[in-house]
Enzyme design. Structure first.
Site, short mmCIF file in Angstrom:
data_model
loop_
_atom_site.label_atom_id
_atom_site.label_comp_id
_atom_site.label_asym_id
_atom_site.label_seq_id
_atom_site.Cartn_x
_atom_site.Cartn_y
_atom_site.Cartn_z
N HIS A 1 -7.02 -5.55 2.57
CA HIS A 1 -5.87 -4.99 3.26
C HIS A 1 -5.30 -6.06 4.20
O HIS A 1 -6.06 -6.71 4.94
CB HIS A 1 -6.28 -3.81 4.16
CG HIS A 1 -6.80 -2.61 3.43
ND1 HIS A 1 -6.02 -1.50 3.20
CD2 HIS A 1 -8.02 -2.32 2.90
CE1 HIS A 1 -6.75 -0.57 2.57
NE2 HIS A 1 -7.96 -1.05 2.38
N ASP B 1 0.85 -1.20 0.00
CA ASP B 1 0.00 0.00 0.00
C ASP B 1 0.88 1.24 0.00
O ASP B 1 1.87 1.31 0.74
CB ASP B 1 -0.93 -0.01 1.23
CG ASP B 1 -2.03 1.03 1.13
OD1 ASP B 1 -1.71 2.23 0.96
OD2 ASP B 1 -3.20 0.65 1.22
N ILE B 2 0.55 2.21 -0.85
CA ILE B 2 1.38 3.39 -1.01
C ILE B 2 1.28 4.33 0.20
O ILE B 2 2.15 5.18 0.41
CB ILE B 2 0.99 4.12 -2.32
CG1 ILE B 2 2.15 4.93 -2.85
CG2 ILE B 2 -0.25 4.98 -2.16
CD1 ILE B 2 1.93 5.44 -4.29
N VAL C 1 -11.09 3.03 -3.45
CA VAL C 1 -10.70 2.51 -4.77
C VAL C 1 -11.68 1.39 -5.11
O VAL C 1 -11.78 0.39 -4.38
CB VAL C 1 -9.25 1.99 -4.78
CG1 VAL C 1 -8.91 1.39 -6.13
CG2 VAL C 1 -8.27 3.11 -4.43
N HIS D 1 -10.30 -4.95 -2.79
CA HIS D 1 -8.95 -5.17 -2.27
C HIS D 1 -9.01 -5.55 -0.80
O HIS D 1 -9.74 -4.95 -0.03
CB HIS D 1 -8.05 -3.94 -2.46
CG HIS D 1 -8.68 -2.66 -2.01
ND1 HIS D 1 -9.62 -2.00 -2.77
CD2 HIS D 1 -8.51 -1.93 -0.90
CE1 HIS D 1 -9.99 -0.90 -2.14
NE2 HIS D 1 -9.35 -0.84 -0.98
P1 5GP Z 1 -9.81 1.70 0.66
O1 5GP Z 1 -10.00 2.93 1.49
O2 5GP Z 1 -10.51 1.79 -0.67
O3 5GP Z 1 -10.13 0.44 1.41
O4 5GP Z 1 -8.25 1.60 0.42
C1 5GP Z 1 -7.60 2.07 -0.72
C2 5GP Z 1 -6.13 1.88 -0.45
O5 5GP Z 1 -5.45 1.97 -1.67
C3 5GP Z 1 -5.55 2.93 0.50
O6 5GP Z 1 -4.95 2.28 1.61
C4 5GP Z 1 -4.54 3.66 -0.37
O7 5GP Z 1 -3.38 4.04 0.32
C5 5GP Z 1 -4.23 2.65 -1.44
N1 5GP Z 1 -3.86 3.22 -2.72
C6 5GP Z 1 -4.52 4.18 -3.41
N2 5GP Z 1 -3.89 4.47 -4.56
C7 5GP Z 1 -2.78 3.67 -4.60
C8 5GP Z 1 -1.73 3.51 -5.55
O8 5GP Z 1 -1.67 4.16 -6.59
N3 5GP Z 1 -0.79 2.59 -5.26
C9 5GP Z 1 -0.83 1.84 -4.12
N4 5GP Z 1 0.16 0.95 -3.93
N5 5GP Z 1 -1.81 1.96 -3.20
C10 5GP Z 1 -2.78 2.88 -3.43
#
Ligand code: 5GP
Length: 144
Positions: free
Chosen positions: A103, A31-32, A97, A101
């Protein structure tokens, strides 16, 4: 970069990512913006915007890869002492996103990560009522 397509771009190699695992169906990478060092994301290669769109067989593979990664997080220099799985399905759940996914979040004592939320104490009758409602939805074929 389209935030809705970023993970598809990562799978296709059009966007950079620090890969840790790949097979025919699943891709895993750092995760970035990690909650803790070593925070990983496990995704299906074929995009699904939500759990409702995700093939359950692929969902099983996401979990199985998550299990292997959890062990690797304990055995690697990350030195995880514990691991949390987290999956946000829907805006209200915190999904940002829209490509499913999982985590995989390594935990060490005092790392500051945690889910906010206060446990409640419903009556058994209330638990039974909602259990019946959910059973009904299952019987009507939700998610089948
Ligand atoms: P959500 O809030 O949708 O569960 O998590 C989205 C995750 O995707 C976040 O933890 C965010 O840091 C990660 N993320 C968003 N854009 C990117 C990216 O371009 N590259 C990577 N490696 N992680 C990303």
């Amino acid at each position: 970069m389209d935030p809705y397509r970023i993970f598809a771009d990562i799978v296709a190699g059009r966007a950079p990512a620090s890969k840790v695992y790949e097979d025919d169906d699943v891709f895993a990478f750092m995760d970035i913006r990690p909650f803790t060092p070593g925070h990983l994301l496990v995704i299906p290669k074929i995009p699904a915007r939500s759990l409702a769109e995700l093939d359950p067989a692929i969902g099983g593979k996401l979990f199985a890869v998550g299990q292997r990664l959890a062990a690797a997080l304990r055995d690697s220099e990350v030195g995880a002492d514990g691991v949390n799985f987290f999956l946000a399905d829907g805006v209200t759940a915190g999904q940002e996103v829209f490509h499913v996914h999982l985590h995989v979040i390594p935990r060490t004592p005092g790392d500051g990560f945690g889910l906010r939320g206060r446990p409640t104490s419903p009556r058994r009758a209330d638990l039974d009522y909602l259990a019946g409602s959910i059973r009904g939805a299952l019987e009507r074929g939700s998610a089948s």
